[in-house]
Scaffold this motif. Structure first.
Motif, PDB file in Angstrom:
ATOM      1  N   LEU A 164       0.798  -1.231   0.000  1.00 21.86           N
ATOM      2  CA  LEU A 164       0.000   0.000   0.000  1.00 21.86           C
ATOM      3  C   LEU A 164       0.831   1.280   0.000  1.00 21.86           C
ATOM      4  CD1 LEU A 164      -2.817  -1.042   2.502  1.00 21.86           C
ATOM      5  CD2 LEU A 164      -2.857  -1.084   0.013  1.00 21.86           C
ATOM      6  N   PHE A 165       2.098   1.229   0.465  1.00 20.47           N
ATOM      7  CA  PHE A 165       2.902   2.454   0.545  1.00 20.47           C
ATOM      8  C   PHE A 165       3.482   2.894  -0.803  1.00 20.47           C
ATOM      9  CE2 PHE A 165       5.739  -1.059   1.744  1.00 20.47           C
ATOM     10  CZ  PHE A 165       6.735  -0.923   0.804  1.00 20.47           C
ATOM     11  N   VAL A 166       3.370   2.083  -1.852  1.00 18.93           N
ATOM     12  CA  VAL A 166       3.903   2.448  -3.168  1.00 18.93           C
ATOM     13  C   VAL A 166       2.998   3.499  -3.800  1.00 18.93           C
ATOM     14  CG1 VAL A 166       4.406   1.596  -5.480  1.00 18.93           C
ATOM     15  CG2 VAL A 166       5.031   0.232  -3.506  1.00 18.93           C
ATOM     16  N   ASN A 167       3.606   4.532  -4.375  1.00 13.77           N
ATOM     17  CA  ASN A 167       2.855   5.638  -4.961  1.00 13.77           C
ATOM     18  C   ASN A 167       3.198   5.826  -6.431  1.00 13.77           C
ATOM     19  OD1 ASN A 167       1.601   6.437  -2.484  1.00 13.77           O
ATOM     20  ND2 ASN A 167       3.582   7.293  -1.872  1.00 13.77           N
ATOM     21  N   LEU A 168       2.409   6.672  -7.102  1.00 14.19           N
ATOM     22  CA  LEU A 168       2.635   7.027  -8.494  1.00 14.19           C
ATOM     23  C   LEU A 168       4.019   7.658  -8.639  1.00 14.19           C
ATOM     24  CD1 LEU A 168       1.073   7.206 -11.211  1.00 14.19           C
ATOM     25  CD2 LEU A 168       0.560   9.557 -10.612  1.00 14.19           C
ATOM     26  N   GLY A 169       4.792   7.225  -9.636  1.00 17.78           N
ATOM     27  CA  GLY A 169       6.117   7.786  -9.880  1.00 17.78           C
ATOM     28  C   GLY A 169       7.248   7.032  -9.201  1.00 17.78           C
ATOM     29  N   ASP A 170       6.944   6.102  -8.289  1.00 13.54           N
ATOM     30  CA  ASP A 170       7.997   5.311  -7.641  1.00 13.54           C
ATOM     31  C   ASP A 170       8.632   4.368  -8.651  1.00 13.54           C
ATOM     32  OD1 ASP A 170       7.422   6.516  -5.250  1.00 13.54           O
ATOM     33  OD2 ASP A 170       6.462   4.769  -4.337  1.00 13.54           O
ATOM     34  N   LYS A 171       9.921   4.083  -8.465  1.00 19.12           N
ATOM     35  CA  LYS A 171      10.597   3.070  -9.282  1.00 19.12           C
ATOM     36  C   LYS A 171      10.592   1.770  -8.489  1.00 19.12           C
ATOM     37  CE  LYS A 171      14.066   4.384 -12.674  1.00 19.12           C
ATOM     38  NZ  LYS A 171      13.440   3.736 -13.729  1.00 19.12           N
ATOM     39  N   LEU A 172      10.190   0.681  -9.161  1.00 18.14           N
ATOM     40  CA  LEU A 172      10.082  -0.611  -8.504  1.00 18.14           C
ATOM     41  C   LEU A 172      11.077  -1.600  -9.080  1.00 18.14           C
ATOM     42  CD1 LEU A 172       6.203  -1.072  -8.600  1.00 18.14           C
ATOM     43  CD2 LEU A 172       7.566   0.075  -6.868  1.00 18.14           C
ATOM     44  N   LYS A 173      11.552  -2.508  -8.251  1.00 18.36           N
ATOM     45  CA  LYS A 173      12.352  -3.638  -8.717  1.00 18.36           C
ATOM     46  C   LYS A 173      11.412  -4.838  -8.762  1.00 18.36           C
ATOM     47  CE  LYS A 173      16.662  -6.068  -8.020  1.00 18.36           C
ATOM     48  NZ  LYS A 173      17.882  -6.164  -7.223  1.00 18.36           N
ATOM     49  N   ILE A 174      11.314  -5.478  -9.958  1.00 21.59           N
ATOM     50  CA  ILE A 174      10.351  -6.551 -10.185  1.00 21.59           C
ATOM     51  C   ILE A 174      11.085  -7.801 -10.661  1.00 21.59           C
ATOM     52  CG2 ILE A 174       8.348  -7.247 -11.563  1.00 21.59           C
ATOM     53  CD1 ILE A 174       7.758  -4.196 -11.794  1.00 21.59           C
ATOM     54  N   ASP A 175      10.708  -8.964 -10.138  1.00 22.49           N
ATOM     55  CA  ASP A 175      11.226 -10.246 -10.607  1.00 22.49           C
ATOM     56  C   ASP A 175      10.459 -10.596 -11.880  1.00 22.49           C
ATOM     57  OD1 ASP A 175      11.859 -12.898 -11.111  1.00 22.49           O
ATOM     58  OD2 ASP A 175      11.902 -13.446  -8.991  1.00 22.49           O
ATOM     59  N   THR A 176      11.136 -10.651 -13.041  1.00 25.38           N
ATOM     60  CA  THR A 176      10.442 -10.857 -14.317  1.00 25.38           C
ATOM     61  C   THR A 176       9.953 -12.287 -14.497  1.00 25.38           C
ATOM     62  OG1 THR A 176      12.516 -11.323 -15.468  1.00 25.38           O
ATOM     63  CG2 THR A 176      11.747  -9.041 -15.454  1.00 25.38           C
ATOM     64  N   ARG A 177      10.491 -13.244 -13.754  1.00 23.47           N
ATOM     65  CA  ARG A 177      10.040 -14.633 -13.893  1.00 23.47           C
ATOM     66  C   ARG A 177       8.672 -14.840 -13.268  1.00 23.47           C
ATOM     67  NH1 ARG A 177      15.129 -16.811 -10.939  1.00 23.47           N
ATOM     68  NH2 ARG A 177      14.533 -14.919  -9.850  1.00 23.47           N
ATOM     69  N   THR A 178       8.431 -14.191 -12.111  1.00 20.65           N
ATOM     70  CA  THR A 178       7.175 -14.382 -11.390  1.00 20.65           C
ATOM     71  C   THR A 178       6.256 -13.166 -11.484  1.00 20.65           C
ATOM     72  OG1 THR A 178       8.145 -13.538  -9.352  1.00 20.65           O
ATOM     73  CG2 THR A 178       8.272 -15.921  -9.730  1.00 20.65           C
ATOM     74  N   GLY A 179       6.791 -12.006 -11.834  1.00 17.30           N
ATOM     75  CA  GLY A 179       5.994 -10.787 -11.881  1.00 17.30           C
ATOM     76  C   GLY A 179       5.750 -10.200 -10.504  1.00 17.30           C
ATOM     77  N   GLU A 180       6.562 -10.584  -9.526  1.00 16.14           N
ATOM     78  CA  GLU A 180       6.364 -10.107  -8.157  1.00 16.14           C
ATOM     79  C   GLU A 180       7.184  -8.843  -7.885  1.00 16.14           C
ATOM     80  OE1 GLU A 180       7.365 -13.211  -5.455  1.00 16.14           O
ATOM     81  OE2 GLU A 180       5.671 -14.457  -6.050  1.00 16.14           O
ATOM     82  N   TYR A 181       6.596  -7.978  -7.068  1.00 11.67           N
ATOM     83  CA  TYR A 181       7.279  -6.784  -6.573  1.00 11.67           C
ATOM     84  C   TYR A 181       8.348  -7.223  -5.594  1.00 11.67           C
ATOM     85  CZ  TYR A 181       7.850  -3.022  -3.151  1.00 11.67           C
ATOM     86  OH  TYR A 181       8.379  -2.099  -2.281  1.00 11.67           O
ATOM     87  N   LEU A 182       9.559  -6.655  -5.714  1.00  9.75           N
ATOM     88  CA  LEU A 182      10.633  -6.986  -4.768  1.00  9.75           C
ATOM     89  C   LEU A 182      10.932  -5.827  -3.822  1.00  9.75           C
ATOM     90  CD1 LEU A 182      13.051  -8.836  -7.194  1.00  9.75           C
ATOM     91  CD2 LEU A 182      11.557  -9.838  -5.493  1.00  9.75           C
ATOM     92  N   SER A 183      11.118  -4.610  -4.396  1.00 10.00           N
ATOM     93  CA  SER A 183      11.430  -3.463  -3.554  1.00 10.00           C
ATOM     94  C   SER A 183      11.276  -2.175  -4.351  1.00 10.00           C
ATOM     95  CB  SER A 183      12.863  -3.555  -3.008  1.00 10.00           C
ATOM     96  OG  SER A 183      13.774  -3.464  -4.073  1.00 10.00           O
ATOM     97  N   ARG A 184      11.353  -1.055  -3.624  1.00 12.66           N
ATOM     98  CA  ARG A 184      11.428   0.232  -4.313  1.00 12.66           C
ATOM     99  C   ARG A 184      12.896   0.521  -4.565  1.00 12.66           C
ATOM    100  NH1 ARG A 184       7.650   4.563  -1.255  1.00 12.66           N
ATOM    101  NH2 ARG A 184       8.671   3.709   0.576  1.00 12.66           N
ATOM    102  N   VAL A 185      13.163   1.304  -5.607  1.00 10.19           N
ATOM    103  CA  VAL A 185      14.562   1.623  -5.944  1.00 10.19           C
ATOM    104  C   VAL A 185      14.834   3.070  -5.570  1.00 10.19           C
ATOM    105  CG1 VAL A 185      16.257   1.740  -7.787  1.00 10.19           C
ATOM    106  CG2 VAL A 185      14.505  -0.011  -7.808  1.00 10.19           C
TER     107      VAL A 185
END
Length: 185
Positions: A164-185
């Motif tokens: 819920l804390f992720v906002n518009l404009g944030d950069k995210l690190k995503i695992d492309t194999r599973t499509g899961e969110y990992l962290s903000r960058v």
């Protein structure tokens, strides 16, 4: 030639005109009768998994899988264009070959082309992607006893479920194999 007694996980062989990768194998020596090798193999080209048994002395030709780094250029209709960064050769692949492997890949990102005897059968994106959030609803406070998530759209158009804390404009690190969110960058 590779004998069935020498199988290892991840080994690729040619069998019945197809290319298979050994997913799992087991040497079985029953109390009565001859020993055999039980395998679970994945067809590299269509993704199907089959189970087969072999005598340990059976031999198979090894399949050489090539992984080539290429740059994803752009999409035009249902064709996806890629360029070899060393020779500047360009190739176009149709949407059926790509599937959803480019879901987290931006234009000009590097991908791996996986081929056998010059026939490309898969596109492998990098393991992780750093993408910017382009659409995201604000998080609602309250019922968050467990890890609550919300859907967000990233710059490639893919939808990722994020905290819920992720906002518009944030950069995210995503695992492309599973499509899961990992962290903000």
């Amino acid at each position: 030639m590779i004998s069935a007694g020498d199988f290892k996980n991840g080994l690729t062989i040619e069998l019945e005109g197809n290319v298979f990768q050994i997913v799992d194998f087991q040497h079985v020596k029953p109390g009565k009768g001859a020993a055999f090798v039980r395998t679970k193999m994945k067809n590299i080209k269509n993704g199907g998994v089959v189970e087969k048994t072999f005598r340990p002395t059976e031999k198979f030709p090894p399949a050489h899988i090539e992984r080539t780094d290429m740059q994803y250029l752009y999409t035009d209709g249902d064709l996806y264009y890629f360029m070899d960064v060393e020779t500047f050769d360009q190739i176009a692949l149709n949407e059926d070959m790509i599937g959803d492997s480019l879901k987290f890949v931006r234009e000009n990102d590097m991908v791996k082309m996986i081929s056998h005897n010059g026939d490309i059968f898969a596109v492998e994106p990098p393991m992780f992607a750093e993408l910017e959030v382009t659409e995201c609803e604000p998080g609602e406070k309250g019922n968050t006893a467990t890890g609550a998530t919300k859907p967000c759209t990233v710059e490639t158009g893919a939808v990722v479920y994020v905290p819920l804390f992720v906002n518009l404009g944030d950069k995210l690190k995503i695992d492309t194999r599973t499509g899961e969110y990992l962290s903000r960058v």
